[in-house]
Design a protein around this motif. Structure first.
Motif, PDB file in Angstrom:
ATOM      1  N   ASP A 296       0.417  -1.367   0.079  1.00 23.50           N
ATOM      2  CA  ASP A 296      -0.092   0.247  -0.101  1.00 23.50           C
ATOM      3  C   ASP A 296       1.076   1.236   0.121  1.00 23.50           C
ATOM      4  O   ASP A 296       1.878   1.431   1.125  1.00 23.50           O
ATOM      5  N   ASP A 297       0.864   1.848  -1.248  1.00 24.82           N
ATOM      6  CA  ASP A 297       1.744   3.022  -1.550  1.00 24.82           C
ATOM      7  C   ASP A 297       2.982   3.039  -1.476  1.00 24.82           C
ATOM      8  O   ASP A 297       3.595   4.219  -0.539  1.00 24.82           O
ATOM      9  N   LEU A 298       3.419   1.912  -1.470  1.00 25.44           N
ATOM     10  CA  LEU A 298       4.761   2.007  -1.637  1.00 25.44           C
ATOM     11  C   LEU A 298       5.249   1.621  -2.472  1.00 25.44           C
ATOM     12  O   LEU A 298       4.757   0.209  -3.253  1.00 25.44           O
ATOM     13  N   TYR A 299       6.867   1.744  -3.174  1.00 21.97           N
ATOM     14  CA  TYR A 299       6.940   1.819  -4.516  1.00 21.97           C
ATOM     15  C   TYR A 299       8.299   1.517  -4.461  1.00 21.97           C
ATOM     16  O   TYR A 299       8.834   2.719  -3.998  1.00 21.97           O
ATOM     17  N   PHE A 300       8.666   1.268  -5.624  1.00 24.44           N
ATOM     18  CA  PHE A 300      10.031   0.835  -6.201  1.00 24.44           C
ATOM     19  C   PHE A 300      10.835   1.613  -7.451  1.00 24.44           C
ATOM     20  O   PHE A 300       9.679   0.703  -8.162  1.00 24.44           O
ATOM     21  N   PHE A 301      11.248   2.192  -7.754  1.00 27.27           N
ATOM     22  CA  PHE A 301      11.875   2.402  -9.166  1.00 27.27           C
ATOM     23  C   PHE A 301      12.432   1.690  -9.754  1.00 27.27           C
ATOM     24  O   PHE A 301      13.858   2.504  -8.035  1.00 27.27           O
ATOM     25  N   THR A 302      13.326   1.195 -10.745  1.00 31.19           N
ATOM     26  CA  THR A 302      14.077   0.709 -11.256  1.00 31.19           C
ATOM     27  C   THR A 302      14.578   1.642 -12.608  1.00 31.19           C
ATOM     28  O   THR A 302      13.630   2.468 -13.364  1.00 31.19           O
ATOM     29  N   ASP A 303      15.424   1.265 -13.077  1.00 33.99           N
ATOM     30  CA  ASP A 303      15.877   1.915 -14.525  1.00 33.99           C
ATOM     31  C   ASP A 303      15.668   3.450 -14.820  1.00 33.99           C
ATOM     32  O   ASP A 303      14.523   3.663 -15.499  1.00 33.99           O
ATOM     33  N   ILE A 304      15.782   3.910 -13.965  1.00 29.26           N
ATOM     34  CA  ILE A 304      15.505   4.997 -13.678  1.00 29.26           C
ATOM     35  C   ILE A 304      15.900   6.089 -15.271  1.00 29.26           C
ATOM     36  O   ILE A 304      17.211   5.818 -15.295  1.00 29.26           O
ATOM     37  N   PRO A 305      15.166   6.807 -15.633  1.00 29.93           N
ATOM     38  CA  PRO A 305      15.829   7.150 -17.316  1.00 29.93           C
ATOM     39  C   PRO A 305      17.307   8.368 -16.871  1.00 29.93           C
ATOM     40  O   PRO A 305      16.708   9.133 -15.828  1.00 29.93           O
TER      41      PRO A 305
ATOM     42  N   ILE B 155      16.230  10.688  -9.696  1.00 31.66           N
ATOM     43  CA  ILE B 155      15.381  10.097  -9.314  1.00 31.66           C
ATOM     44  C   ILE B 155      14.078  10.487  -9.351  1.00 31.66           C
ATOM     45  O   ILE B 155      12.885  10.779  -9.269  1.00 31.66           O
ATOM     46  N   LEU B 156      14.429  12.501  -8.737  1.00 34.06           N
ATOM     47  CA  LEU B 156      13.166  12.570  -8.370  1.00 34.06           C
ATOM     48  C   LEU B 156      12.875  12.981  -9.725  1.00 34.06           C
ATOM     49  O   LEU B 156      11.031  13.567  -9.395  1.00 34.06           O
ATOM     50  N   LYS B 157      13.173  13.106 -11.115  1.00 33.84           N
ATOM     51  CA  LYS B 157      12.415  13.763 -12.223  1.00 33.84           C
ATOM     52  C   LYS B 157      11.251  12.559 -12.406  1.00 33.84           C
ATOM     53  O   LYS B 157      10.010  12.624 -13.265  1.00 33.84           O
ATOM     54  N   ALA B 158      12.606  11.313 -12.391  1.00 35.97           N
ATOM     55  CA  ALA B 158      11.248   9.964 -12.782  1.00 35.97           C
ATOM     56  C   ALA B 158      10.003   9.774 -11.681  1.00 35.97           C
ATOM     57  O   ALA B 158       8.506   9.836 -12.421  1.00 35.97           O
ATOM     58  N   VAL B 159      10.430  10.275 -10.313  1.00 37.99           N
ATOM     59  CA  VAL B 159       8.863  10.304  -9.679  1.00 37.99           C
ATOM     60  C   VAL B 159       8.149  10.980  -9.872  1.00 37.99           C
ATOM     61  O   VAL B 159       6.765  10.900  -9.636  1.00 37.99           O
ATOM     62  N   HIS B 160       8.873  12.145  -9.953  1.00 32.67           N
ATOM     63  CA  HIS B 160       7.454  13.066 -10.275  1.00 32.67           C
ATOM     64  C   HIS B 160       7.191  13.441 -11.817  1.00 32.67           C
ATOM     65  O   HIS B 160       6.360  13.427 -11.448  1.00 32.67           O
ATOM     66  N   LYS B 161       7.168  12.886 -12.832  1.00 32.40           N
ATOM     67  CA  LYS B 161       6.775  12.060 -13.613  1.00 32.40           C
ATOM     68  C   LYS B 161       5.526  11.049 -13.311  1.00 32.40           C
ATOM     69  O   LYS B 161       4.558  11.480 -14.229  1.00 32.40           O
TER      70      LYS B 161
END
Length: 282
Positions: free
Chosen positions: A139-148, A200-206
Motif C-alpha cells: 500500500d503506497d510503497l513503490y520501487f523505482f528502477t531503470d531510472i532514465p 530520480i526525482l524527475k522520474a518520481v515526479h513524472k
C-alpha cells in the motif's frame, strides 16, 4: 508496536551514529514501517550491524514483508549473508543486474570488489524477485528502477568497472529507489542515487505529478557534485517540495551537499542520518 498514521523509518546502518548507543559502518540499511503495520527493509548494510542496531532499538526483523535492495554493491548487500537469522524468509526485491560482479578501481587505492558477496548470493537467490521499471510493493510503497538518465546529467558511476584492470565501465543501471506515498506528500528513499539525484526525482515526479515531495532520505551520492549540480538538485527539489520538506542525507551524501542544502532550506529541514535515528512523519 501499533501502526502509525504515516510511515516511520528507522536507520539500522549508516556511516555515522545518531548517538553512542549504536554502531556504524560504511553502509546503509533502513527499516520502513508503513501505516498498515507492514515492515520493509531497504538494504542490509555490509555486515550484521543492521541486526545489532535493530536489537538495540527494540525493532524486530522477524516476518518482514520484504527486503528491497537499491543496488548490488556490498555495502548494501553484505548483510544478506545473515539472511538465515531473519524469521519468515522474506522475499528480496531488486533490479536483475544487481548480480553482476564489478570492481571499484581508483588511483592510489586498493582494488575493491563491489559485487554481492558469495554468501549473500547463496542465501538470497531462492527468494529473489527481479524488478524492472516501477513496481508497487505494498500500500503506497513503490520501487523505482531503470531510472532514465538525461544526456549530460549527473549520475555518479565513475570508478566502477566490470574488469579488474579498470576497463568496461559499469553504468550501475541496477540503481533503484523507494517511494512512499503519504497524505502530505512523497517520501523518496535512495540507496546511493547512482542514477543521479535529480534524475530520480524527475522520474518520481513524472509518475506522481500531482504529489509534492515531503522528504528525501538516504545515500544521495552528492559528495563529488559540482556547485552547478548541487544548484540544479536544490532547484528541482524546491520546485516540487512541500512547505515542510525535510532532507536526511547519510552514507555517501557528503558534507558539502548537506551544507549546500542547509543554505537553501535551513538547518531545521536538513539533517544527517546516523545509525539509530528514527524519522517519523506527523
Amino acid at each position: 508496536m501499533p501502526a502509525a498514521p504515516n510511515p516511520v523509518l528507522s536507520v539500522l546502518a549508516d556511516d555515522t551514529v545518531s548517538s553512542e548507543e549504536f554502531v556504524c559502518e560504511h553502509a546503509l540499511s533502513i527499516l520502513i514501517r508503513l501505516p498498515n503495520g507492514k515492515r520493509w527493509l531497504f538494504d542490509t548494510g555490509t555486515t550484521d550491524v543492521y541486526l545489532e542496531n535493530a536489537k538495540r532499538m527494540g525493532e524486530s526483523l522477524d516476518d518482514l514483508s520484504g527486503i528491497v535492495i537499491s543496488h548490488g554493491h556490498e555495502d548494501h548487500t553484505g548483510g544478506l549473508m545473515f539472511y538465515p537469522r531473519l524469521k519468515g524468509k522474506p522475499p528480496v526485491f531488486g533490479h536483475p543486474y544487481i548480480w553482476h560482479k564489478s570492481y571499484q578501481v581508483r588511483p592510489d587505492k586498493p582494488l575493491r570488489i563491489t559485487g554481492i558477496p558469495y554468501m549473500s548470493r547463496m542465501h538470497v537467490s531462492p527468494v529473489f524477485v527481479p524488478v524492472n521499471n516501477t513496481k508497487q510493493l505494498d500500500d503506497d510503497l513503490y520501487f523505482f528502477t531503470d531510472i532514465p538518465r538525461e544526456p549530460g546529467s549527473f549520475a555518479p558511476t565513475q570508478g566502477n568497472f566490470f574488469n579488474e584492470d579498470g576497463t568496461g565501465p559499469v553504468p550501475l543501471i541496477d540503481d533503484g529507489s523507494l517511494v512512499v506515498k503519504t497524505g502530505k506528500g512523497l517520501v523518496v528513499v535512495m540507496g546511493c542515487a547512482h542514477a543521479g539525484y535529480t534524475n530520480i526525482l524527475k522520474a518520481v515526479h513524472k509518475a506522481f505529478p500531482e504529489e509534492n515531495l515531503m522528504a528525501v532520505i538516504g545515500g544521495l551520492h552528492l559528495g563529488n557534485a559540482s556547485e552547478a549540480v548541487l544548484k540544479e538538485a536544490a532547484d528541482f527539489t524546491d520546485d516540487i517540495r512541500t512547505a515542510d520538506f525535510r532532507f536526511y542525507g547519510g552514507h555517501c551524501t557528503g558534507d558539502k551537499a548537506i551544507a549546500y542544502f542547509k543554505s537553501r532550506f535551513g538547518d531545521d529541514a536538513v539533517q544527517s542520518l546516523g545509525s539509530g535515528k528514527v524519522i517519523a512523519f506527523e
